[in-house]
Design an enzyme around this catalytic site. Structure first.
Site, PDB file in Angstrom:
ATOM      1  N   GLU A  33       0.927  -1.215  -0.035  1.00  0.00           N
ATOM      2  CA  GLU A  33       0.018  -0.032  -0.043  1.00  0.00           C
ATOM      3  C   GLU A  33       0.882   1.266   0.067  1.00  0.00           C
ATOM      4  OE1 GLU A  33      -4.008  -1.342   2.478  1.00  0.00           O
ATOM      5  OE2 GLU A  33      -2.509  -0.294   3.604  1.00  0.00           O
ATOM      6  N   LYS A  67       2.385   4.429   1.221  1.00  0.00           N
ATOM      7  CA  LYS A  67       2.643   4.986   2.645  1.00  0.00           C
ATOM      8  C   LYS A  67       2.350   6.485   2.637  1.00  0.00           C
ATOM      9  CE  LYS A  67       5.236   4.510   6.712  1.00  0.00           C
ATOM     10  NZ  LYS A  67       5.111   6.056   7.467  1.00  0.00           N
TER      11      LYS A  67
END
EC number: 6.5.1.1
Length: 507
Positions: free
Chosen positions: A209, A211
């Site tokens: 994902e 950040k």
């Protein structure tokens, strides 16, 4: 109970490197305090380096000039706590003078040992090696409970002091469960050296994902009531109306979610972290700030939905629930892969978009509230600077007797001197501590028996950092974020150290 008892225990805990001894000393003090829940709460908070009031508006400036210490201990724990609460409530015209008067009155009644304890507690410098697991073990020992039971209660209650007060008063800790409206400790990530390292540690396949370099928020909704908490569990609901509105727009009745609030540029690139952080100030004009620095919210995990707890559910199940509830514009970019090339490309694209790196989340990982687990790994590039050590502070706890916390300076070509940009005691090995204690004695300017030892600006050190932020604490107006020592550079002269302009370039 007297403040003296807490101060002496703090000194004893700081003086030993033995975990068992630390636990035993704290447990003995807590056993004496039980079953007084107020007393236990205060002691656990203080010895964890925190105040039950969290913020009382007293900084180092108010602590610079202290009255002579009292000859005999007389202050009680609850009395000091009441004074700190009173200080924290002061506001408006004349409050600064009132606050200073109360601080002076408090310190004039404190012995030398008590003054030292209060000074470090209020200044956020109570480093005695008693946080986290040690404190939980001490509570468990004092209450005669399994450590895992105490840790779980603290995790789900979001507060070790509250769990300690309950356990030491005989209350059942199994009543601590996830409750909408009561914040819990956020799950934290370990560090991976690369996306390849993250893939290997997660068994070959993981979920990457983006950040975001924003502010972590925990979002609670019960019907039409929304509460927003920071990672330190402060309630910031009133400061983040955009997050409240985005949460109320979701088709859900009850919700606990994890997310990130961030200020974006018109092209959707992130603003500097300091812009986002400015929205969290206690005195911010919310309406004006929202008009000039609007926040966006991105949800990345869901812990509870409409009566169903998801803490024990695997990452894949939690993300499926999140995707079914939250529109894509409010979710972080995500990639599930086992291909290192795809992972590297995702990292590159995320960095190109202005974000700080990626998170890797194991597909089967549970949400470990309040813990740093290998189920989450962060991958981001590391900046390094060669700086000069300007001063150093004596260590405490395991580092007692060692010169530890170093003051870092960047070279100023305009003056030929150095500009302080931060401090750090992170990243130092035992061998490094031994070496620098000897080395800094050699280049000390003046006495070495004070808390801070001034040095000739001769020693260059390489530090890693996550970035730079604005700060009024240092003369250069900037401060390093999460600085840690990489190595000392015997091969470099101070004239070769990085300049203040190089530091500014990272901002």
């Amino acid at each position: 109970m007297l403040l003296h008892d807490v101060a002496i225990t703090s000194m004893d805990v700081a003086a030993t490197s033995s975990r068992l001894t630390k636990v035993a000393r704290i447990a003995a003090l807590l056993h004496r305090a039980a079953p007084d829940t107020q007393l236990v709460t205060i002691i656990v908070s203080w010895l964890s380096g925190e105040l039950p009031q969290r913020h009382i508006g007293v900084g180092w400036a108010a602590l610079r000039s202290l009255p002579p210490p009292a000859p005999q201990p007389a202050l009680t724990v609850t009395g000091v706590d009441a004074t700190l609460s009173k200080i924290g409530t002061l506001s408006g015209k004349g409050s600064q003078a009132q606050r200073a008067a109360l601080v002076a009155e408090l310190f004039s009644a404190a012995t030398e040992a008590e003054q030292t304890f209060l000074l470090r507690l209020l200044g956020g410098e109570l480093r005695q090696g008693a946080k986290g697991g040690i404190m939980a073990d001490a509570v468990a020992q004092a209450a005669g409970l399994p450590a895992a039971t105490v840790q779980r209660a603290a995790m789900l209650g979001g507060d070790l002091a509250a769990a300690a007060a309950a356990g030491l008063s005989g209350a059942a800790l199994d009543t601590f469960t996830l409750r909408v409206g009561r914040p819990i400790g956020p799950m934290l990530a370990q560090t991976a050296t690369s996306v390849h390292d993250a893939l290997e540690r997660h068994g070959g396949t993981t979920i990457f994902e983006a950040k975001l370099d924003g502010a972590r928020v925990q979002i609670h909704r019960a019907n039409d009531q929304v509460r927003i908490y920071t990672r330190s569990l402060d309630d910031v609901t009133a400061r983040l109306p955009e997050v409240v509105e985005a949460t109320l727009a979701l088709p859900v009745r009850d919700l606990v979610a994890d997310g990130e609030a961030i200020a974006l540029c018109p092209d959707n690139r992130p603003q500097r972290f300091q812009v986002t952080a400015s929205r969290f100030g206690r005195s911010v004009d919310v309406a004006a700030a929202r008009a000039t620095q609007p926040l966006s919210v991105f949800f990345f995990d869901i812990l509870h939905r409409d009566g169903t707890d998801l803490l024990e559910a695997p990452t894949t199940e939690r993300l499926a629930a999140l995707d079914a509830l939250v529109p894509a514009r409010h979710r972080v970019d995500r990639l599930i892969t086992s291909d290192p090339t795809d992972a590297a490309n995702f990292l590159d694209a995320t960095l190109a978009a202005g974000h700080e790196g990626v998170m890797a989340k194991a597909p089967a990982a549970r949400y470990l509230a309040g813990r740093r687990g290998a189920g989450w790994l962060k991958v981001k590039p590391v900046h390094t600077l060669d700086l000069v050590v300007l001063a150093v502070e004596w260590g405490s706890g395991r580092r007692r007797g060692k010169l530890s916390n170093i003051h870092l300076g960047a070279r100023d070509p305009a003056t030929g001197g150095f500009v302080m940009v931060g401090k750090t005691f992170k990243g130092m090995t035992d061998a490094m501590l031994d070496w620098q204690t000897t080395r800094f004695h050699e280049i000390a300017v003046g006495p070495t028996d004070g808390y801070v030892v001034q040095l000739r600006p001769e020693q260059v050190v390489e530090v890693a950092l996550d970035g730079v932020q604005r700060s009024s604490r240092y003369p250069g107006g900037l401060a390093l974020r999460f600085a840690r020592v990489v190595r000392y550079r015997a091969d470099k002269d101070p004239a070769e150290a990085d300049t203040i302009d190089a530091v500014r370039a990272l901002y």
